[in-house]
Design a protein around this motif. Structure first.
Motif, short mmCIF file in Angstrom:
data_model
loop_
_atom_site.label_atom_id
_atom_site.label_comp_id
_atom_site.label_asym_id
_atom_site.label_seq_id
_atom_site.Cartn_x
_atom_site.Cartn_y
_atom_site.Cartn_z
N THR A 18 2.52 -4.68 -1.41
CA THR A 18 1.17 -4.83 -1.36
C THR A 18 0.95 -6.40 -0.84
N ASN A 19 -0.65 -6.17 0.43
CA ASN A 19 -1.32 -7.80 -0.02
C ASN A 19 -2.50 -7.25 -0.46
N LYS A 20 -3.01 -7.72 -1.16
CA LYS A 20 -3.70 -7.79 -2.18
C LYS A 20 -5.34 -8.07 -1.83
N ASP A 21 -5.21 -8.70 0.02
CA ASP A 21 -6.60 -8.65 0.61
C ASP A 21 -6.57 -7.37 1.70
N GLY A 22 -5.32 -7.12 2.07
CA GLY A 22 -5.33 -6.58 3.18
C GLY A 22 -4.49 -5.05 3.41
N GLY A 23 -4.32 -4.55 2.24
CA GLY A 23 -3.52 -2.48 2.23
C GLY A 23 -2.15 -3.34 1.75
N VAL A 24 -1.84 -2.42 2.32
CA VAL A 24 -0.72 -1.20 1.81
C VAL A 24 0.44 -1.83 3.23
N LEU A 25 1.70 -3.10 3.36
CA LEU A 25 2.34 -2.97 4.10
C LEU A 25 3.35 -2.16 4.32
N LYS A 84 10.60 -6.71 8.87
CA LYS A 84 9.95 -6.75 10.26
C LYS A 84 8.66 -5.79 9.97
N GLN A 85 7.10 -5.67 10.17
CA GLN A 85 5.74 -5.21 9.46
C GLN A 85 5.87 -3.97 10.59
N LEU A 86 6.28 -2.49 10.21
CA LEU A 86 6.11 -1.66 10.72
C LEU A 86 4.19 -0.85 10.35
N TYR A 87 4.04 -1.13 9.37
CA TYR A 87 2.98 0.14 9.52
C TYR A 87 1.73 -1.08 9.01
N SER A 88 0.62 -0.64 8.05
CA SER A 88 -0.14 -1.17 7.76
C SER A 88 -1.99 -0.17 7.90
N TYR A 89 -2.38 -0.39 6.03
CA TYR A 89 -3.01 0.47 5.49
C TYR A 89 -4.28 0.36 5.08
N ASP A 90 -5.38 -0.55 5.42
CA ASP A 90 -6.66 -1.36 5.22
C ASP A 90 -6.67 -0.23 4.04
N VAL A 91 -6.74 -0.28 3.01
CA VAL A 91 -7.13 0.85 2.19
C VAL A 91 -8.09 0.28 0.64
N GLY A 92 -7.77 -1.46 0.92
CA GLY A 92 -8.95 -1.81 0.32
C GLY A 92 -7.91 -2.95 -0.56
N GLU A 93 -8.13 -3.38 -2.10
CA GLU A 93 -7.43 -5.11 -2.67
C GLU A 93 -6.70 -3.60 -3.70
N VAL A 94 -5.42 -3.65 -3.30
CA VAL A 94 -4.50 -2.82 -4.00
C VAL A 94 -3.66 -4.56 -4.37
N ASN A 95 -3.44 -3.81 -5.88
CA ASN A 95 -2.74 -4.78 -6.67
C ASN A 95 -0.86 -4.75 -6.22
N ASN A 96 -0.73 -3.41 -6.90
CA ASN A 96 1.08 -3.43 -7.78
C ASN A 96 1.22 -1.60 -7.06
N ILE A 97 2.19 -1.17 -6.58
CA ILE A 97 2.93 -0.43 -5.91
C ILE A 97 4.34 0.20 -7.20
N ASP A 144 8.17 12.59 -1.57
CA ASP A 144 8.55 11.44 -2.17
C ASP A 144 7.09 11.23 -1.88
N ILE A 145 6.40 10.56 -3.30
CA ILE A 145 5.06 9.89 -3.38
C ILE A 145 4.69 8.40 -3.38
N VAL A 146 4.12 7.62 -3.03
CA VAL A 146 3.59 6.16 -2.74
C VAL A 146 2.61 5.74 -3.60
N ALA A 147 1.97 5.28 -4.97
CA ALA A 147 0.33 4.85 -4.92
C ALA A 147 0.77 3.81 -5.65
N THR A 148 -0.33 3.23 -6.24
CA THR A 148 -1.52 2.21 -6.48
C THR A 148 -2.16 2.00 -6.63
N SER A 149 -2.55 0.80 -7.24
CA SER A 149 -3.99 0.28 -7.72
C SER A 149 -4.79 -0.04 -6.84
N ASN A 150 -6.03 -0.08 -6.85
CA ASN A 150 -6.58 -0.46 -6.19
C ASN A 150 -7.99 -0.89 -6.91
N ARG A 151 -7.82 -2.62 -6.34
CA ARG A 151 -9.26 -2.93 -7.44
C ARG A 151 -10.41 -2.84 -6.43
#
Length: 471
Positions: free
Chosen positions: A169-176, A183-196, A210-217
Protein backbone atom coordinates in the motif's frame (compact mmCIF):
# COMPACT_ATOMS: atom_id res chain seq x y z
CA UNK A 1 -63.09 32.78 56.36
CA UNK A 2 -60.08 35.07 55.88
CA UNK A 3 -58.29 33.29 58.72
CA UNK A 4 -59.00 29.92 57.08
CA UNK A 5 -57.60 31.17 53.75
CA UNK A 6 -54.51 32.45 55.54
CA UNK A 7 -53.96 29.05 57.16
CA UNK A 8 -54.33 27.31 53.79
CA UNK A 9 -51.91 29.77 52.19
CA UNK A 10 -49.34 29.29 54.93
CA UNK A 11 -49.75 25.50 54.74
CA UNK A 12 -49.34 25.51 50.97
CA UNK A 13 -46.24 27.69 51.25
CA UNK A 14 -44.74 25.36 53.84
CA UNK A 15 -45.45 22.37 51.59
CA UNK A 16 -43.73 24.07 48.67
CA UNK A 17 -40.81 25.02 50.89
CA UNK A 18 -40.42 21.44 52.08
CA UNK A 19 -40.58 20.11 48.51
CA UNK A 20 -37.99 22.62 47.33
CA UNK A 21 -35.77 21.80 50.32
CA UNK A 22 -36.07 18.10 49.58
CA UNK A 23 -35.24 18.70 45.91
CA UNK A 24 -32.23 20.86 46.82
CA UNK A 25 -31.11 18.28 49.36
CA UNK A 26 -31.38 15.49 46.78
CA UNK A 27 -29.54 17.58 44.21
CA UNK A 28 -26.78 18.36 46.70
CA UNK A 29 -26.56 14.67 47.57
CA UNK A 30 -26.25 13.79 43.88
CA UNK A 31 -23.61 16.47 43.41
CA UNK A 32 -21.63 14.97 46.28
CA UNK A 33 -21.26 11.64 44.44
CA UNK A 34 -17.74 11.56 43.05
CA UNK A 35 -16.95 9.77 39.79
CA UNK A 36 -13.67 8.21 38.64
CA UNK A 37 -12.64 7.07 35.15
CA UNK A 38 -13.14 3.30 35.17
CA UNK A 39 -10.19 2.27 33.05
CA UNK A 40 -7.56 4.73 34.26
CA UNK A 41 -8.29 4.38 38.00
CA UNK A 42 -9.54 0.82 38.45
CA UNK A 43 -8.55 -1.40 35.51
CA UNK A 44 -5.33 -0.18 33.87
CA UNK A 45 -3.31 -0.30 37.13
CA UNK A 46 -4.36 -3.96 37.42
CA UNK A 47 -3.36 -4.70 33.79
CA UNK A 48 -6.87 -5.83 32.89
CA UNK A 49 -8.14 -6.33 29.34
CA UNK A 50 -10.95 -3.90 28.46
CA UNK A 51 -13.36 -3.70 25.50
CA UNK A 52 -16.52 -1.72 24.77
CA UNK A 53 -19.65 -3.41 23.41
CA UNK A 54 -21.52 -0.77 21.43
CA UNK A 55 -24.67 -2.86 21.13
CA UNK A 56 -25.29 -2.99 24.88
CA UNK A 57 -23.25 0.11 25.84
CA UNK A 58 -21.33 -2.12 28.23
CA UNK A 59 -17.69 -2.07 29.26
CA UNK A 60 -16.43 -5.64 29.48
CA UNK A 61 -13.19 -6.48 31.25
CA UNK A 62 -11.06 -9.49 32.08
CA UNK A 63 -8.81 -9.43 35.13
CA UNK A 64 -5.40 -11.09 35.27
CA UNK A 65 -6.81 -14.19 36.96
CA UNK A 66 -9.31 -14.64 34.10
CA UNK A 67 -12.35 -13.30 35.98
CA UNK A 68 -14.68 -11.33 33.71
CA UNK A 69 -16.73 -8.29 34.69
CA UNK A 70 -19.14 -5.74 33.26
CA UNK A 71 -20.54 -2.27 33.84
CA UNK A 72 -23.14 -0.62 31.60
CA UNK A 73 -23.50 3.06 30.79
CA UNK A 74 -26.74 4.41 32.27
CA UNK A 75 -27.03 1.55 34.78
CA UNK A 76 -25.96 1.41 38.42
CA UNK A 77 -25.31 -2.35 38.34
CA UNK A 78 -21.92 -4.05 38.11
CA UNK A 79 -20.72 -7.65 37.97
CA UNK A 80 -17.31 -9.16 38.71
CA UNK A 81 -17.28 -12.90 38.17
CA UNK A 82 -20.25 -14.35 40.08
CA UNK A 83 -20.62 -11.29 42.32
CA UNK A 84 -23.04 -8.46 41.53
CA UNK A 85 -23.46 -5.07 43.13
CA UNK A 86 -24.76 -1.54 42.71
CA UNK A 87 -23.08 1.82 42.47
CA UNK A 88 -24.61 4.84 44.25
CA UNK A 89 -25.56 6.30 40.86
CA UNK A 90 -25.63 5.28 37.18
CA UNK A 91 -22.43 4.86 35.17
CA UNK A 92 -21.65 7.83 32.91
CA UNK A 93 -19.72 8.38 29.68
CA UNK A 94 -18.13 11.59 28.45
CA UNK A 95 -15.86 12.07 25.42
CA UNK A 96 -15.40 8.32 25.09
CA UNK A 97 -14.34 7.86 28.73
CA UNK A 98 -16.46 5.77 31.12
CA UNK A 99 -16.92 7.08 34.67
CA UNK A 100 -18.20 5.14 37.68
CA UNK A 101 -19.15 6.43 41.14
CA UNK A 102 -16.50 5.78 43.76
CA UNK A 103 -17.16 2.27 45.07
CA UNK A 104 -15.00 0.66 47.74
CA UNK A 105 -16.64 -2.76 47.39
CA UNK A 106 -16.08 -2.82 43.62
CA UNK A 107 -12.48 -1.66 43.99
CA UNK A 108 -11.65 -4.21 46.69
CA UNK A 109 -13.18 -7.06 44.71
CA UNK A 110 -11.26 -6.39 41.48
CA UNK A 111 -8.03 -6.12 43.47
CA UNK A 112 -8.69 -9.38 45.33
CA UNK A 113 -9.54 -11.20 42.11
CA UNK A 114 -6.41 -9.84 40.41
CA UNK A 115 -4.26 -11.17 43.26
CA UNK A 116 -5.64 -14.69 42.76
CA UNK A 117 -3.42 -15.77 39.87
CA UNK A 118 -2.42 -14.65 36.40
CA UNK A 119 -4.09 -16.58 33.60
CA UNK A 120 -4.55 -13.57 31.31
CA UNK A 121 -0.91 -13.66 30.21
CA UNK A 122 -0.40 -16.34 27.57
CA UNK A 123 3.16 -16.78 28.93
CA UNK A 124 5.50 -15.26 31.49
CA UNK A 125 7.84 -13.81 28.90
CA UNK A 126 11.63 -14.09 29.33
CA UNK A 127 14.14 -11.22 28.88
CA UNK A 128 14.74 -9.92 25.37
CA UNK A 129 17.65 -10.95 23.14
CA UNK A 130 18.66 -9.47 19.80
CA UNK A 131 20.49 -10.15 16.53
CA UNK A 132 20.75 -8.44 13.14
CA UNK A 133 20.44 -9.38 9.48
CA UNK A 134 20.93 -7.55 6.19
CA UNK A 135 18.32 -7.21 3.48
CA UNK A 136 18.74 -9.08 0.20
CA UNK A 137 16.83 -6.57 -1.91
CA UNK A 138 14.41 -3.65 -1.80
CA UNK A 139 11.44 -2.48 -3.82
CA UNK A 140 11.22 0.63 -5.91
CA UNK A 141 10.35 3.64 -3.78
CA UNK A 142 6.70 4.68 -3.67
CA UNK A 143 5.79 7.67 -5.82
CA UNK A 144 4.67 9.83 -2.91
CA UNK A 145 6.80 11.39 -0.19
CA UNK A 146 6.44 11.71 3.57
CA UNK A 147 4.75 8.80 5.37
CA UNK A 148 3.26 6.93 2.39
CA UNK A 149 4.45 3.30 2.14
CA UNK A 150 2.70 1.26 4.80
CA UNK A 151 1.83 -2.43 4.59
CA UNK A 152 2.88 -5.37 2.36
CA UNK A 153 1.47 -8.80 1.49
CA UNK A 154 3.07 -11.69 -0.39
CA UNK A 155 1.17 -13.49 -3.17
CA UNK A 156 2.36 -16.97 -4.21
CA UNK A 157 1.93 -17.75 -7.91
CA UNK A 158 -0.08 -21.01 -8.30
CA UNK A 159 2.32 -22.71 -10.75
CA UNK A 160 5.60 -20.77 -10.85
CA UNK A 161 6.91 -19.44 -7.49
CA UNK A 162 9.40 -17.22 -9.35
CA UNK A 163 6.40 -15.27 -10.68
CA UNK A 164 5.08 -14.52 -7.19
CA UNK A 165 4.51 -10.86 -6.32
CA UNK A 166 4.69 -8.40 -3.46
CA UNK A 167 1.50 -6.37 -3.04
CA UNK A 168 1.73 -3.23 -0.93
CA UNK A 169 0.00 0.00 0.00
CA UNK A 170 0.90 3.60 -0.75
CA UNK A 171 -1.28 5.63 1.62
CA UNK A 172 -1.27 8.53 -0.83
CA UNK A 173 -1.42 6.57 -4.07
CA UNK A 174 -3.26 3.25 -3.83
CA UNK A 175 -2.16 -0.37 -4.22
CA UNK A 176 1.21 -1.35 -5.72
CA UNK A 177 2.41 -4.68 -7.16
CA UNK A 178 6.13 -5.59 -7.36
CA UNK A 179 8.01 -8.62 -8.65
CA UNK A 180 10.45 -10.49 -6.39
CA UNK A 181 13.29 -8.23 -7.55
CA UNK A 182 11.40 -5.24 -6.18
CA UNK A 183 10.49 -3.73 -9.55
CA UNK A 184 7.03 -2.16 -9.65
CA UNK A 185 4.74 -3.91 -12.12
CA UNK A 186 1.31 -2.36 -11.53
CA UNK A 187 -0.30 0.51 -9.64
CA UNK A 188 -3.97 0.99 -8.75
CA UNK A 189 -5.04 4.46 -7.65
CA UNK A 190 -8.03 3.49 -5.52
CA UNK A 191 -7.53 6.00 -2.72
CA UNK A 192 -5.74 6.31 0.61
CA UNK A 193 -5.34 2.63 1.37
CA UNK A 194 -3.67 1.61 4.61
CA UNK A 195 -3.29 -2.11 5.40
CA UNK A 196 -3.57 -5.04 3.01
CA UNK A 197 -3.90 -8.83 3.14
CA UNK A 198 -4.44 -11.86 0.91
CA UNK A 199 -6.29 -15.19 1.08
CA UNK A 200 -6.47 -18.14 -1.29
CA UNK A 201 -9.41 -20.18 -2.56
CA UNK A 202 -12.34 -17.78 -2.17
CA UNK A 203 -15.44 -19.21 -3.95
CA UNK A 204 -16.54 -16.68 -6.58
CA UNK A 205 -18.72 -17.24 -9.62
CA UNK A 206 -18.21 -21.00 -9.48
CA UNK A 207 -14.40 -20.82 -9.20
CA UNK A 208 -11.77 -20.68 -6.46
CA UNK A 209 -9.87 -17.39 -6.65
CA UNK A 210 -7.17 -15.57 -4.71
CA UNK A 211 -8.39 -12.31 -3.18
CA UNK A 212 -6.59 -9.23 -1.90
CA UNK A 213 -8.37 -6.70 0.30
CA UNK A 214 -7.39 -3.41 1.91
CA UNK A 215 -8.75 -0.70 4.19
CA UNK A 216 -9.44 2.54 2.28
CA UNK A 217 -9.39 5.75 4.32
CA UNK A 218 -10.59 7.90 1.40
CA UNK A 219 -14.17 6.75 1.91
CA UNK A 220 -13.92 4.49 4.99
CA UNK A 221 -14.46 1.29 3.04
CA UNK A 222 -12.94 -2.10 2.21
CA UNK A 223 -11.55 -2.59 -1.30
CA UNK A 224 -11.45 -6.17 -2.66
CA UNK A 225 -9.54 -7.51 -5.68
CA UNK A 226 -9.07 -10.84 -7.41
CA UNK A 227 -5.50 -11.71 -8.42
CA UNK A 228 -5.09 -12.79 -12.04
CA UNK A 229 -3.48 -16.26 -11.68
CA UNK A 230 -1.22 -15.73 -14.70
CA UNK A 231 -0.07 -12.10 -14.68
CA UNK A 232 -0.58 -11.20 -11.02
CA UNK A 233 -2.68 -8.18 -12.00
CA UNK A 234 -5.47 -7.10 -9.64
CA UNK A 235 -9.12 -6.94 -10.70
CA UNK A 236 -11.61 -4.99 -8.58
CA UNK A 237 -14.54 -7.15 -7.45
CA UNK A 238 -16.44 -4.97 -4.98
CA UNK A 239 -20.19 -5.44 -5.11
CA UNK A 240 -22.19 -3.37 -2.65
CA UNK A 241 -20.02 -0.79 -0.88
CA UNK A 242 -18.61 -2.10 2.40
CA UNK A 243 -18.73 1.11 4.41
CA UNK A 244 -17.35 0.95 7.94
CA UNK A 245 -19.21 2.43 10.90
CA UNK A 246 -15.99 3.52 12.63
CA UNK A 247 -14.69 7.08 12.45
CA UNK A 248 -11.64 6.13 10.36
CA UNK A 249 -10.56 2.71 9.10
CA UNK A 250 -6.95 1.87 9.87
CA UNK A 251 -5.51 -1.62 10.29
CA UNK A 252 -6.77 -4.57 8.26
CA UNK A 253 -6.36 -8.32 7.87
CA UNK A 254 -8.32 -11.29 6.55
CA UNK A 255 -9.32 -14.58 8.14
CA UNK A 256 -10.33 -17.81 6.40
CA UNK A 257 -12.17 -20.04 8.85
CA UNK A 258 -11.18 -23.66 8.30
CA UNK A 259 -14.15 -24.60 10.52
CA UNK A 260 -16.87 -23.04 8.34
CA UNK A 261 -14.91 -22.25 5.12
CA UNK A 262 -16.09 -18.64 5.39
CA UNK A 263 -13.85 -15.64 4.64
CA UNK A 264 -13.70 -12.46 6.69
CA UNK A 265 -12.24 -8.98 6.46
CA UNK A 266 -11.20 -7.47 9.79
CA UNK A 267 -10.78 -3.72 10.36
CA UNK A 268 -9.42 -1.90 13.41
CA UNK A 269 -9.52 1.84 13.98
CA UNK A 270 -7.89 4.92 15.49
CA UNK A 271 -10.15 4.79 18.54
CA UNK A 272 -9.68 1.06 19.11
CA UNK A 273 -12.75 0.09 17.06
CA UNK A 274 -13.05 -3.43 15.64
CA UNK A 275 -15.29 -4.74 12.85
CA UNK A 276 -15.38 -8.25 11.42
CA UNK A 277 -16.97 -8.47 7.96
CA UNK A 278 -18.10 -11.72 6.37
CA UNK A 279 -17.31 -11.77 2.62
CA UNK A 280 -19.60 -13.62 0.21
CA UNK A 281 -20.34 -14.02 -3.51
CA UNK A 282 -23.28 -11.75 -4.36
CA UNK A 283 -24.30 -13.99 -7.27
CA UNK A 284 -23.14 -11.49 -9.88
CA UNK A 285 -19.43 -12.21 -9.85
CA UNK A 286 -18.75 -9.60 -7.16
CA UNK A 287 -18.04 -9.72 -3.43
CA UNK A 288 -20.34 -8.25 -0.80
CA UNK A 289 -19.85 -8.13 2.95
CA UNK A 290 -21.73 -7.79 6.22
CA UNK A 291 -20.61 -6.97 9.76
CA UNK A 292 -20.81 -10.04 12.01
CA UNK A 293 -18.92 -8.82 15.10
CA UNK A 294 -17.86 -5.46 16.51
CA UNK A 295 -16.39 -4.01 19.70
CA UNK A 296 -13.87 -1.37 20.77
CA UNK A 297 -10.57 -1.58 22.60
CA UNK A 298 -9.45 1.26 24.82
CA UNK A 299 -7.01 3.04 22.50
CA UNK A 300 -5.52 3.22 19.00
CA UNK A 301 -4.98 -0.07 17.17
CA UNK A 302 -3.49 -0.89 13.76
CA UNK A 303 -1.57 -4.16 13.68
CA UNK A 304 -3.88 -7.16 13.30
CA UNK A 305 -3.41 -10.68 11.93
CA UNK A 306 -5.35 -13.94 11.94
CA UNK A 307 -3.95 -17.46 12.25
CA UNK A 308 -6.23 -19.51 9.99
CA UNK A 309 -5.06 -22.91 11.24
CA UNK A 310 -5.55 -22.28 14.96
CA UNK A 311 -8.46 -19.86 14.59
CA UNK A 312 -6.81 -17.09 16.60
CA UNK A 313 -6.57 -13.38 15.92
CA UNK A 314 -3.95 -11.00 17.30
CA UNK A 315 -4.54 -7.25 17.71
CA UNK A 316 -1.85 -4.72 18.55
CA UNK A 317 -3.14 -1.98 20.84
CA UNK A 318 -0.24 0.29 19.92
CA UNK A 319 0.77 1.59 23.34
CA UNK A 320 -0.62 -1.20 25.50
CA UNK A 321 -0.25 -4.84 24.38
CA UNK A 322 -0.68 -7.54 21.78
CA UNK A 323 -4.03 -9.20 22.53
CA UNK A 324 -5.06 -12.71 21.48
CA UNK A 325 -8.69 -13.32 20.47
CA UNK A 326 -10.82 -16.13 19.08
CA UNK A 327 -11.07 -15.31 15.35
CA UNK A 328 -14.52 -16.82 14.85
CA UNK A 329 -17.34 -14.23 14.78
CA UNK A 330 -19.07 -16.04 17.66
CA UNK A 331 -15.81 -16.14 19.63
CA UNK A 332 -16.80 -13.46 22.15
CA UNK A 333 -15.71 -9.88 22.67
CA UNK A 334 -13.00 -10.25 25.32
CA UNK A 335 -9.48 -11.47 24.51
CA UNK A 336 -8.29 -14.95 25.34
CA UNK A 337 -5.12 -13.45 26.73
CA UNK A 338 -2.29 -10.94 26.46
CA UNK A 339 0.75 -12.09 24.47
CA UNK A 340 3.02 -9.26 25.62
CA UNK A 341 2.91 -5.73 26.99
CA UNK A 342 4.27 -2.62 25.29
CA UNK A 343 6.61 -1.79 28.16
CA UNK A 344 9.95 -1.11 26.45
CA UNK A 345 11.36 -4.55 27.25
CA UNK A 346 10.47 -6.56 24.15
CA UNK A 347 7.93 -4.17 22.60
CA UNK A 348 8.46 -0.40 22.39
CA UNK A 349 5.57 1.77 21.26
CA UNK A 350 4.17 1.67 18.78
CA UNK A 351 3.53 -2.01 18.23
CA UNK A 352 2.66 -1.99 14.53
CA UNK A 353 2.68 -4.78 11.92
CA UNK A 354 1.79 -8.37 12.85
CA UNK A 355 2.22 -11.48 10.70
CA UNK A 356 2.21 -15.30 10.95
CA UNK A 357 4.98 -17.67 9.83
CA UNK A 358 3.24 -20.97 9.04
CA UNK A 359 5.43 -24.00 9.68
CA UNK A 360 4.49 -27.62 9.11
CA UNK A 361 2.38 -29.59 11.59
CA UNK A 362 1.18 -26.44 13.37
CA UNK A 363 4.59 -25.01 14.19
CA UNK A 364 5.62 -21.47 13.38
CA UNK A 365 5.75 -17.95 14.73
CA UNK A 366 3.92 -14.71 15.41
CA UNK A 367 6.06 -11.74 14.35
CA UNK A 368 5.51 -8.15 15.50
CA UNK A 369 7.02 -4.82 14.50
CA UNK A 370 8.30 -2.90 17.53
CA UNK A 371 8.39 0.49 15.85
CA UNK A 372 9.97 2.45 18.69
CA UNK A 373 13.03 0.17 18.88
CA UNK A 374 13.46 -0.64 15.15
CA UNK A 375 13.09 -4.33 16.00
CA UNK A 376 11.00 -7.30 14.94
CA UNK A 377 9.87 -9.55 17.76
CA UNK A 378 9.28 -13.28 17.31
CA UNK A 379 6.90 -15.33 19.48
CA UNK A 380 5.99 -19.00 19.29
CA UNK A 381 2.81 -19.43 17.28
CA UNK A 382 1.49 -22.24 19.43
CA UNK A 383 -0.62 -22.04 22.58
CA UNK A 384 1.53 -20.01 24.98
CA UNK A 385 3.02 -17.58 22.42
CA UNK A 386 6.32 -17.64 24.29
CA UNK A 387 8.86 -14.98 23.31
CA UNK A 388 11.78 -16.37 21.29
CA UNK A 389 13.97 -13.55 19.99
CA UNK A 390 14.16 -10.10 18.36
CA UNK A 391 16.07 -8.92 15.32
CA UNK A 392 16.81 -5.81 13.29
CA UNK A 393 17.46 -5.25 9.59
CA UNK A 394 20.66 -3.21 9.29
CA UNK A 395 22.59 -1.55 6.46
CA UNK A 396 24.29 -3.78 3.91
CA UNK A 397 24.22 -3.80 0.12
CA UNK A 398 20.90 -2.00 0.62
CA UNK A 399 20.06 0.12 3.65
CA UNK A 400 18.34 -1.36 6.66
CA UNK A 401 14.82 -0.68 7.91
CA UNK A 402 13.62 1.61 10.68
CA UNK A 403 10.39 2.74 12.36
CA UNK A 404 8.54 0.01 10.51
CA UNK A 405 4.79 -0.03 9.97
CA UNK A 406 3.64 -3.17 8.14
CA UNK A 407 5.36 -6.54 7.74
CA UNK A 408 4.67 -9.91 6.13
CA UNK A 409 6.41 -13.28 6.07
CA UNK A 410 6.04 -16.54 4.18
CA UNK A 411 7.68 -19.92 4.70
CA UNK A 412 6.94 -21.21 1.19
CA UNK A 413 9.77 -21.20 -1.34
CA UNK A 414 9.59 -18.34 -3.84
CA UNK A 415 11.82 -19.71 -6.56
CA UNK A 416 15.57 -19.76 -7.04
CA UNK A 417 16.50 -16.69 -4.97
CA UNK A 418 14.30 -17.43 -1.97
CA UNK A 419 13.86 -21.22 -1.70
CA UNK A 420 12.68 -20.99 1.92
CA UNK A 421 10.56 -17.88 1.81
CA UNK A 422 11.06 -14.24 2.77
CA UNK A 423 10.40 -11.60 5.39
CA UNK A 424 9.05 -8.33 3.93
CA UNK A 425 9.12 -5.05 5.85
CA UNK A 426 8.22 -1.41 5.31
CA UNK A 427 11.12 1.04 5.73
CA UNK A 428 10.39 4.51 7.08
CA UNK A 429 13.77 6.02 6.10
CA UNK A 430 14.94 4.80 2.69
CA UNK A 431 18.53 6.03 2.32
CA UNK A 432 21.03 5.12 -0.41
CA UNK A 433 24.59 6.53 -0.40
CA UNK A 434 23.51 9.18 2.07
CA UNK A 435 20.60 10.36 -0.07
CA UNK A 436 17.06 10.03 1.24
CA UNK A 437 14.39 8.65 -1.10
CA UNK A 438 10.68 8.01 -0.68
CA UNK A 439 9.80 5.05 1.50
CA UNK A 440 9.90 1.47 0.25
CA UNK A 441 9.95 -2.17 1.37
CA UNK A 442 12.94 -4.39 2.23
CA UNK A 443 13.18 -8.10 1.32
CA UNK A 444 15.06 -10.50 3.61
CA UNK A 445 15.46 -14.22 2.91
CA UNK A 446 14.02 -16.28 5.75
CA UNK A 447 17.20 -18.40 5.77
CA UNK A 448 19.17 -15.43 7.12
CA UNK A 449 16.74 -14.87 9.97
CA UNK A 450 16.35 -18.54 10.88
CA UNK A 451 20.10 -19.22 10.91
CA UNK A 452 21.05 -15.89 12.49
CA UNK A 453 18.83 -16.32 15.53
CA UNK A 454 20.57 -17.26 18.82
CA UNK A 455 18.08 -20.13 18.91
CA UNK A 456 17.83 -21.50 15.35
CA UNK A 457 14.35 -21.08 13.91
CA UNK A 458 12.26 -23.38 11.74
CA UNK A 459 12.93 -23.54 8.00
CA UNK A 460 9.86 -25.30 6.65
CA UNK A 461 8.08 -24.92 3.33
CA UNK A 462 4.35 -24.61 4.00
CA UNK A 463 2.10 -23.98 0.99
CA UNK A 464 -0.38 -21.22 2.01
CA UNK A 465 -3.01 -22.90 -0.18
CA UNK A 466 -2.81 -26.09 1.90
CA UNK A 467 -3.39 -24.99 5.48
CA UNK A 468 -5.03 -27.41 7.94
CA UNK A 469 -7.30 -26.96 10.93
CA UNK A 470 -5.19 -27.40 14.08
CA UNK A 471 -7.80 -27.29 16.84
Amino acid sequence: MKMFRKVITIGFALTLLLQVSAFVSAAEEEEEIEYDPLREVYLDPLHAAVVYDGKTKSILFKLRNGTEGKVTIGSDKWTVGKVSGKFDAPVKSKDGVTYIPEADDFEKLVKVETANGNSLETSVQPPANYFTVKADAETDAVADGDDAADDPAIWVHPTDPNMSTLIATNKDGGVLVYNLNGKQLYSYDVGEVNNIDIRYGFPLNGKKVDIVATSNRSDNTIEVFVVDPVSGELIGVNGAVMHSKMAEVYGFTMYHSLVTDKFYGIIVGHEGEFEQWEFFDNGKGKINGKIVRSFRLGSITEGVVADDEYGYMYIGEENVAIWKFNAEPNGGLLPIGRVDSVDGIRLTNDVEGLTIYYGKDGGGYLLASSQGSDRYVIYDREEGNEYITSFGVVDGAVDGSSETDGIDVISFGLGDNYPNGIFLTQDDRNITNGEKFNQNFKIVSWDKIAKGSPTPLLIENQDPRKLKLRR
